[in-house]
Design a protein around this motif. Structure first.
Motif, PDB file in Angstrom:
ATOM      1  N   GLY A   1       0.832  -1.199   0.000  1.00 43.79           N
ATOM      2  CA  GLY A   1       0.000   0.000   0.000  1.00 43.79           C
ATOM      3  C   GLY A   1       0.864   1.245   0.000  1.00 43.79           C
ATOM      4  N   ILE A   2       0.240   2.372  -0.244  1.00 40.79           N
ATOM      5  CA  ILE A   2       0.947   3.643  -0.375  1.00 40.79           C
ATOM      6  C   ILE A   2       0.457   4.601   0.706  1.00 40.79           C
ATOM      7  N   ASN A   3       1.403   5.302   1.342  1.00 45.70           N
ATOM      8  CA  ASN A   3       1.026   6.332   2.303  1.00 45.70           C
ATOM      9  C   ASN A   3       1.640   7.662   1.870  1.00 45.70           C
ATOM     10  N   ILE A   4       1.377   8.704   2.627  1.00 43.58           N
ATOM     11  CA  ILE A   4       1.843  10.038   2.266  1.00 43.58           C
ATOM     12  C   ILE A   4       3.366  10.116   2.192  1.00 43.58           C
ATOM     13  N   ASN A   5       4.058   9.368   3.026  1.00 42.29           N
ATOM     14  CA  ASN A   5       5.527   9.365   2.990  1.00 42.29           C
ATOM     15  C   ASN A   5       6.051   8.767   1.689  1.00 42.29           C
ATOM     16  N   ASP A   6       5.373   7.729   1.206  1.00 40.60           N
ATOM     17  CA  ASP A   6       5.754   7.132  -0.072  1.00 40.60           C
ATOM     18  C   ASP A   6       5.602   8.154  -1.202  1.00 40.60           C
ATOM     19  N   CYS A   7       4.483   8.863  -1.184  1.00 39.55           N
ATOM     20  CA  CYS A   7       4.223   9.866  -2.229  1.00 39.55           C
ATOM     21  C   CYS A   7       5.267  10.966  -2.189  1.00 39.55           C
ATOM     22  N   GLU A   8       5.612  11.423  -0.997  1.00 35.68           N
ATOM     23  CA  GLU A   8       6.620  12.474  -0.856  1.00 35.68           C
ATOM     24  C   GLU A   8       7.983  11.978  -1.343  1.00 35.68           C
ATOM     25  N   ARG A   9       8.316  10.756  -0.996  1.00 34.08           N
ATOM     26  CA  ARG A   9       9.602  10.171  -1.401  1.00 34.08           C
ATOM     27  C   ARG A   9       9.729  10.121  -2.922  1.00 34.08           C
ATOM     28  N   VAL A  10       8.673   9.664  -3.589  1.00 34.86           N
ATOM     29  CA  VAL A  10       8.695   9.584  -5.053  1.00 34.86           C
ATOM     30  C   VAL A  10       8.691  10.987  -5.657  1.00 34.86           C
ATOM     31  N   HIS A  11       7.900  11.879  -5.095  1.00 33.56           N
ATOM     32  CA  HIS A  11       7.838  13.258  -5.600  1.00 33.56           C
ATOM     33  C   HIS A  11       9.233  13.878  -5.620  1.00 33.56           C
ATOM     34  N   ARG A  12       9.940  13.761  -4.505  1.00 34.39           N
ATOM     35  CA  ARG A  12      11.292  14.333  -4.408  1.00 34.39           C
ATOM     36  C   ARG A  12      12.253  13.679  -5.412  1.00 34.39           C
ATOM     37  N   ALA A  13      12.101  12.372  -5.591  1.00 34.43           N
ATOM     38  CA  ALA A  13      13.022  11.645  -6.473  1.00 34.43           C
ATOM     39  C   ALA A  13      12.800  11.951  -7.953  1.00 34.43           C
TER      40      ALA A  13
ATOM     41  N   GLY B   1      13.337  16.334 -10.246  1.00 31.47           N
ATOM     42  CA  GLY B   1      14.450  16.752 -11.098  1.00 31.47           C
ATOM     43  C   GLY B   1      14.455  16.101 -12.463  1.00 31.47           C
ATOM     44  N   LEU B   2      13.875  14.909 -12.566  1.00 33.81           N
ATOM     45  CA  LEU B   2      13.839  14.204 -13.846  1.00 33.81           C
ATOM     46  C   LEU B   2      12.850  14.829 -14.816  1.00 33.81           C
ATOM     47  N   LEU B   3      11.967  15.670 -14.301  1.00 36.39           N
ATOM     48  CA  LEU B   3      10.868  16.201 -15.107  1.00 36.39           C
ATOM     49  C   LEU B   3      11.006  17.682 -15.426  1.00 36.39           C
ATOM     50  N   GLU B   4      12.163  18.255 -15.147  1.00 32.97           N
ATOM     51  CA  GLU B   4      12.340  19.698 -15.327  1.00 32.97           C
ATOM     52  C   GLU B   4      12.111  20.177 -16.755  1.00 32.97           C
ATOM     53  N   GLU B   5      12.354  19.326 -17.747  1.00 31.22           N
ATOM     54  CA  GLU B   5      12.218  19.746 -19.142  1.00 31.22           C
ATOM     55  C   GLU B   5      10.768  19.809 -19.611  1.00 31.22           C
ATOM     56  N   TYR B   6       9.850  19.238 -18.849  1.00 29.31           N
ATOM     57  CA  TYR B   6       8.450  19.219 -19.253  1.00 29.31           C
ATOM     58  C   TYR B   6       7.716  20.423 -18.686  1.00 29.31           C
ATOM     59  N   GLU B   7       6.732  20.906 -19.431  1.00 27.94           N
ATOM     60  CA  GLU B   7       5.968  22.064 -18.997  1.00 27.94           C
ATOM     61  C   GLU B   7       4.662  21.638 -18.343  1.00 27.94           C
ATOM     62  N   TRP B   8       4.553  21.911 -17.041  1.00 27.26           N
ATOM     63  CA  TRP B   8       3.338  21.672 -16.279  1.00 27.26           C
ATOM     64  C   TRP B   8       3.415  22.549 -15.054  1.00 27.26           C
ATOM     65  N   ASP B   9       2.275  22.837 -14.497  1.00 28.38           N
ATOM     66  CA  ASP B   9       2.232  23.733 -13.338  1.00 28.38           C
ATOM     67  C   ASP B   9       2.326  22.988 -12.018  1.00 28.38           C
ATOM     68  N   HIS B  10       1.759  21.794 -11.969  1.00 26.08           N
ATOM     69  CA  HIS B  10       1.688  21.042 -10.713  1.00 26.08           C
ATOM     70  C   HIS B  10       2.051  19.580 -10.940  1.00 26.08           C
ATOM     71  N   LEU B  11       2.839  19.037 -10.015  1.00 23.11           N
ATOM     72  CA  LEU B  11       3.160  17.610 -10.004  1.00 23.11           C
ATOM     73  C   LEU B  11       2.452  17.004  -8.813  1.00 23.11           C
ATOM     74  N   GLU B  12       1.633  16.004  -9.064  1.00 25.40           N
ATOM     75  CA  GLU B  12       0.931  15.304  -7.993  1.00 25.40           C
ATOM     76  C   GLU B  12       1.344  13.842  -8.017  1.00 25.40           C
ATOM     77  N   VAL B  13       1.678  13.303  -6.848  1.00 28.95           N
ATOM     78  CA  VAL B  13       1.988  11.880  -6.713  1.00 28.95           C
ATOM     79  C   VAL B  13       1.005  11.313  -5.711  1.00 28.95           C
ATOM     80  N   SER B  14       0.329  10.225  -6.085  1.00 28.41           N
ATOM     81  CA  SER B  14      -0.690   9.645  -5.207  1.00 28.41           C
ATOM     82  C   SER B  14      -0.746   8.133  -5.372  1.00 28.41           C
ATOM     83  N   SER B  15      -1.584   7.514  -4.549  1.00 28.70           N
ATOM     84  CA  SER B  15      -1.843   6.078  -4.667  1.00 28.70           C
ATOM     85  C   SER B  15      -3.044   5.892  -5.581  1.00 28.70           C
ATOM     86  N   PRO B  16      -3.246   4.685  -6.104  1.00 25.56           N
ATOM     87  CA  PRO B  16      -4.429   4.446  -6.925  1.00 25.56           C
ATOM     88  C   PRO B  16      -5.713   4.397  -6.094  1.00 25.56           C
TER      89      PRO B  16
END
Length: 155
Positions: A49-61, A64-79
C-alpha cells in the motif's frame, strides 16, 4: 483506453526506472489541464500500500527528472481503494475482485455498465462473473473500469 498524451508518455519513460528502484510500481501517469493549470499526475503502487511518505519520497526523487516538461503542478498519489483500471496490467492485478465496467454505449442487452467479479483479462477484453451470468466485454467497448470496495467489510 489509457489517457497518455505525449507529455505523459515521455514523463512515464523518464521516471519509471526511478520509481521502480524506490520499490514502487508506476500505476499511471496523466497530463491534464484544469482551467488554466496543467497537472502531471503520477500514481504509484506497491504490495504493502501507499502512504503520504511514499508519495513524498517519489515526488522528491522524480522532480528533477521532469524539469524539461511544462506543467504547473506535479501530484503523486496512490491508486486508492477503488482503483481506475486502464491498462492490461491493471486488470490482471485485480482478477478475482469485484469491478464495475462501463461501456461507451449500450450493448446488445441494452446495458451500459456491468458489476461483477473479474474472472479473466487480456488485451482483447475482460470476463466478468455477474449476477446474470458470465459476460466477456471487448476492451474497445470499455469507457471506464474500476474496482469496487465493499466498505461494509470494514465495519
Amino acid at each position: 483506453m489509457a489517457k497518455n498524451t505525449g507529455v505523459a508518455a515521455m514523463a512515464e519513460r523518464a521516471i519509471t526506472p526511478t520509481v521502480n528502484e524506490l520499490g514502487y510500481t508506476l500505476w499511471d501517469v496523466e497530463y491534464v489541464r484544469e482551467g488554466a493549470e496543467q497537472y502531471l499526475r503520477v500514481t504509484i503502487d506497491n504490495d504493502e500500500g501507499i502512504n503520504i511518505n511514499d508519495c513524498e519520497r517519489v515526488h522528491r526523487a522524480i522532480m528533477g527528472l521532469l524539469e524539461e516538461y511544462e506543467w504547473d503542478h506535479l501530484e503523486v498519489s496512490s491508486p486508492g481503494v477503488e482503483r481506475t483500471l486502464k491498462r492490461a496490467a491493471h486488470f490482471e492485478k485485480v482478477i478475482g475482485e469485484r469491478v464495475e465496467v462501463r461501456l461507451f454505449s449500450p450493448d446488445e442487452n441494452g446495458k451500459k455498465s456491468y458489476v461483477g467479479t473479474l474472472k479473466a483479462a487480456d488485451e482483447g477484453g475482460v470476463t466478468l462473473d455477474t449476477p446474470d451470468g458470465e459476460i466477456t466485454i471487448p476492451r474497445e467497448k470499455i469507457s471506464k473500469a474500476k474496482t469496487i470496495c465493499d466498505f461494509d467489510q470494514y465495519n
